[in-house]
Each structure stands twice: as C-alpha cells, then as structure tokens.
Design a protein around this motif. Structure first.
Motif, PDB file in Angstrom:
ATOM      1  N   TYR A   1      -7.548   7.092   9.070  1.00  0.00           N
ATOM      2  CA  TYR A   1      -7.611   7.643   8.060  1.00  0.00           C
ATOM      3  C   TYR A   1      -9.082   7.415   7.201  1.00  0.00           C
ATOM      4  O   TYR A   1      -9.656   6.222   7.304  1.00  0.00           O
ATOM      5  CB  TYR A   1      -6.392   7.341   6.958  1.00  0.00           C
ATOM      6  N   ALA A   2      -9.665   8.565   6.849  1.00  0.00           N
ATOM      7  CA  ALA A   2     -11.231   8.430   6.209  1.00  0.00           C
ATOM      8  C   ALA A   2     -11.065   8.639   4.725  1.00  0.00           C
ATOM      9  O   ALA A   2     -10.468   9.730   4.308  1.00  0.00           O
ATOM     10  CB  ALA A   2     -12.096   9.234   6.927  1.00  0.00           C
TER      11      ALA A   2
ATOM     12  N   ASP B   1     -15.969   8.127   5.925  1.00  0.00           N
ATOM     13  CA  ASP B   1     -15.943   6.701   6.419  1.00  0.00           C
ATOM     14  C   ASP B   1     -14.580   6.505   7.009  1.00  0.00           C
ATOM     15  O   ASP B   1     -13.675   6.228   6.100  1.00  0.00           O
ATOM     16  CB  ASP B   1     -16.185   5.795   5.134  1.00  0.00           C
ATOM     17  N   ALA B   2     -14.027   6.893   8.217  1.00  0.00           N
ATOM     18  CA  ALA B   2     -13.029   6.558   8.755  1.00  0.00           C
ATOM     19  C   ALA B   2     -12.799   4.923   8.839  1.00  0.00           C
ATOM     20  O   ALA B   2     -13.735   4.026   9.354  1.00  0.00           O
ATOM     21  CB  ALA B   2     -12.817   7.115  10.411  1.00  0.00           C
ATOM     22  N   ASP B   3     -11.717   4.623   8.934  1.00  0.00           N
ATOM     23  CA  ASP B   3     -11.179   3.096   8.812  1.00  0.00           C
ATOM     24  C   ASP B   3     -10.132   2.943  10.086  1.00  0.00           C
ATOM     25  O   ASP B   3      -9.127   3.225   9.783  1.00  0.00           O
ATOM     26  CB  ASP B   3     -10.559   2.536   7.649  1.00  0.00           C
ATOM     27  N   PRO B   4     -10.447   2.267  11.155  1.00  0.00           N
ATOM     28  CA  PRO B   4      -9.581   2.068  12.158  1.00  0.00           C
ATOM     29  C   PRO B   4      -8.353   1.028  11.636  1.00  0.00           C
ATOM     30  O   PRO B   4      -7.232   1.556  12.096  1.00  0.00           O
ATOM     31  CB  PRO B   4     -10.061   1.228  13.242  1.00  0.00           C
ATOM     32  N   ALA B   5      -8.318   0.287  10.684  1.00  0.00           N
ATOM     33  CA  ALA B   5      -7.416  -0.336  10.047  1.00  0.00           C
ATOM     34  C   ALA B   5      -6.354   0.548   9.210  1.00  0.00           C
ATOM     35  O   ALA B   5      -5.356   0.088   9.106  1.00  0.00           O
ATOM     36  CB  ALA B   5      -7.949  -1.436   9.215  1.00  0.00           C
ATOM     37  N   MET B   6      -6.873   1.692   8.953  1.00  0.00           N
ATOM     38  CA  MET B   6      -5.800   2.401   8.199  1.00  0.00           C
ATOM     39  C   MET B   6      -5.483   3.716   9.122  1.00  0.00           C
ATOM     40  O   MET B   6      -5.242   4.834   8.638  1.00  0.00           O
ATOM     41  CB  MET B   6      -6.605   3.175   6.896  1.00  0.00           C
TER      42      MET B   6
END
Length: 115
Positions: free
Chosen positions: A39-40, A31-36
C-alpha cells in the motif's frame, strides 16, 4: 461548516500499476510500503493525503473518499438513519494515523470516515 474531504484512496487489482499511473499522470509522490502489503501513501501536493493499494477482493477496485469527522460511531449511526449501511466498523490504523470506518450510501457507494 461541512466536513472536509481528508483522504482519497484508489484500490486496484494491480496496485503497482495504479501507483505508477497516478504518480506519472498527476506528478504525485507515491511511497509504497512493503510492510503495509505494498500500500502506498500519496502526497498530492495540495494538503489532502491519499493512498493507492491492492483491492481486498476481486471486483473491489475503485476510488473512495474519506471525510474527517470527530465521532466515527456517531456518523455511522447518522448514515444508517439516512439509508446507508455500515461496511467496516471503527478500526485503528497503524502508527499515529488515527481510526477509520466505511459505510455505503443508499446507492451502494462506499464512503470512508477518518478520525
């Protein structure tokens, strides 16, 4: 009893490609997180969490394990006493994920600590 491996991490110059590769190879939920920064977080299905994300700099791609410990500074001191070096001091993670630190063993392998 020894300290358990609590987290594994893969960093890549092409994080999106690495995320897809490991998700398809091992049937992991990624689950990639654009806010991070893309980073997934990874659910491997076995209770040990993981992450796949971009390498911080060229040549820093690789695989790292993190051990769950109660005292980051204490374990960093122990690592140094045994010939290791501190790389990343105790650092807060976002949200309720705790703190981490990274050291190298005497051979230069990066190892993470998570509290």
């Amino acid at each position: 009893m020894g300290k358990p491996v609590a987290f594994s991490e893969v960093t890549s110059a092409d994080a999106e490609r690495a995320q897809k590769f490991y998700a398809e190879l091992f049937d992991w939920k990624v689950d990639a997180d654009p806010a991070m920064g893309g980073y997934a977080l990874v659910d491997t299905g076995d209770g040990i969490g993981g992450g796949i994300g971009p390498a911080a700099a060229p040549g820093e791609a690789g695989v790292k394990i993190y051990m769950r410990v109660g005292d980051l500074d204490g374990y960093l001191d122990r690592a140094e006493g045994l010939g290791g070096k501190r790389l990343v001091p105790p650092t807060d993670l976002p949200g309720d994920f705790g703190r981490f630190a990274i050291f190298t063993d005497p051979d230069g392998n990066a190892v993470g600590l998570w509290a």
